[in-house]
Design an enzyme around this catalytic site. Structure first.
Site, mmCIF file in Angstrom:
data_model
loop_
_atom_site.group_PDB
_atom_site.id
_atom_site.type_symbol
_atom_site.label_atom_id
_atom_site.label_comp_id
_atom_site.label_asym_id
_atom_site.label_seq_id
_atom_site.Cartn_x
_atom_site.Cartn_y
_atom_site.Cartn_z
ATOM 1 N N GLY A 86 89.654 16.684 22.338
ATOM 2 C CA GLY A 86 90.892 15.959 22.569
ATOM 3 C C GLY A 86 90.734 14.862 23.596
ATOM 4 O O GLY A 86 89.623 14.435 23.911
ATOM 5 N N CYS A 87 91.848 14.428 24.141
ATOM 6 C CA CYS A 87 91.863 13.229 24.987
ATOM 7 C C CYS A 87 91.279 13.466 26.368
ATOM 8 O O CYS A 87 90.307 12.812 26.764
ATOM 9 C CB CYS A 87 93.284 12.685 25.070
ATOM 10 N N TYR A 88 91.849 14.390 27.138
ATOM 11 C CA TYR A 88 91.322 14.660 28.474
ATOM 12 C C TYR A 88 89.872 15.136 28.397
ATOM 13 O O TYR A 88 89.041 14.773 29.245
ATOM 14 C CB TYR A 88 92.151 15.742 29.166
#
Length: 346
Positions: free
Chosen positions: A149-151
């Site tokens: 994902g993003c983080y």
């Protein structure tokens, strides 16, 4: 060569819709089928009017997506991908999961942070973690890929070279991150309601966010030892973007010049990683709608602290774009195919 037939399960969520947008522009893939529980029987362009005459495909069933596709992207909440992955493996398909079901190697950690177990441990052993710039060789040709994902993309890419080269201490790393509201998904909540979000800026899930063990897993592999980090996410009143500001203590003899050389060497030839000129700070605006990760490096001699800042678009490099990048690696085509997007300048 025939185009890769790409299907999307969960096509009407933000990540799923972004996948459709990117696949439509891919030179070697085509959108073969899409599904949505909430909008079955409706055209994607009915849900997202911006896609009118660009993607009027009707949302069908999950079974249709599997049957009609060479690669299946699952843009689903955690807990819903394991049975689908098994079905795709039996059918000889490539499965790329944008959810969390295959990201953690430890079932105990998955149970602790997500409240579920591994339904097929052998299947989990087949999964590879799809962060190409760090684990490219493991991804090539694989059929079951856990898309970060993003983080969990922004933080490891920001500090991996410094950690790998031994220029920062593995203890006491802090990841101070900010996210656009699309990271919360399409379903409205009180926290992303406009009057609550607008003109606000707040931390959330402080020291309790479920992306923590995933980042620790990646960084521990880079460091060659088990490490822990402090992770504090914040919600920005913008649609897109992740800004990760990471802090770590310098080791004796480490200088910004040496660290920068390590980054230049480690990320040499990486199309999507842009090491910014000295003194320039990464900005989410400059990666918007692209698969780029911009990185800037700083050192504070007063406190002996290293600061790395990375910026990504959470819907592209932090979700759909990285999934396309993993598809390209799995099928042995140009890794940048369909992703050579230029950020809007303003």
């Amino acid at each position: 060569m025939d185009k890769i037939k790409a299907g999307v399960v969960g096509a009407t969520g933000y990540a799923g819709a972004e996948l459709c947008r990117l696949i439509i522009g891919h030179p070697e893939a085509e959108l073969s089928a899409i599904s949505s529980v909430s909008f079955e029987g409706k055209a994607l362009s009915e849900v997202y009017p911006a896609y009118f005459h660009m993607c009027d495909m009707i949302c069908g069933t999950q079974e249709q997506v599997v049957e009609q596709s060479d690669v299946i992207f699952a843009a689903l909440p955690h807990g819903l991908s394991q049975e689908l992955a098994a079905e795709c493996m039996r059918a000889g398909k490539v499965f790329i999961d944008l959810g969390a079901d295959f990201r953690l190697e430890s079932e105990d950690e998955y149970l602790e942070w997500y409240g579920g177990g591994f339904t097929d441990k052998a299947l989990h052993n087949e999964a590879v973690y799809g962060l190409p710039e760090l684990f490219r060789e493991q991804i090539k040709g694989k059929r079951l890929i856990a898309n970060p994902g993003c983080y969990t993309t922004a933080v490891p890419l920001a500090i991996a070279p410094a950690l790998e080269a031994g220029f920062i201490q593995p203890e006491g790393i802090i990841a101070d991150c900010k996210s656009g509201v699309t990271g919360a998904g399409r379903k409205p909540t009180q926290g992303n309601h406009y009057p609550e979000l607008n003109e606000g800026f707040t931390a959330y899930k402080v020291a309790s966010h479920r992306h923590t063990p995933e980042m620790e897993q990646t960084l521990s592999k880079i460091a060659g030892q088990r490490l822990k980090l402090t992770f504090v996410p914040h919600l920005l009143p913008i649609n897109r973007g992740i800004l990760a500001t990471c802090y770590a203590k310098l080791t004796p003899g480490a200088t910004l010049e040496k660290i920068r050389e390590a980054y230049e060497k480690r990320y040499s030839g990486e199309f999507f990683l842009r090491l910014l000129p000295e003194g320039q700070a990464a900005n989410v605006k400059n990666v918007r709608c692209t698969n780029f990760c911009d990185i800037s490096l700083f050192a504070d001699p007063h406190t002996g602290t290293f600061v790395a800042v990375s910026a990504i678009d959470n819907m592209v490099k932090g979700a759909a774009g990285q999934a396309i990048q993993n598809m390209n690696l799995a099928f042995g085509i140009d890794e940048t195919a369909g992703l050579r997007l230029i950020p809007p300048a303003f």
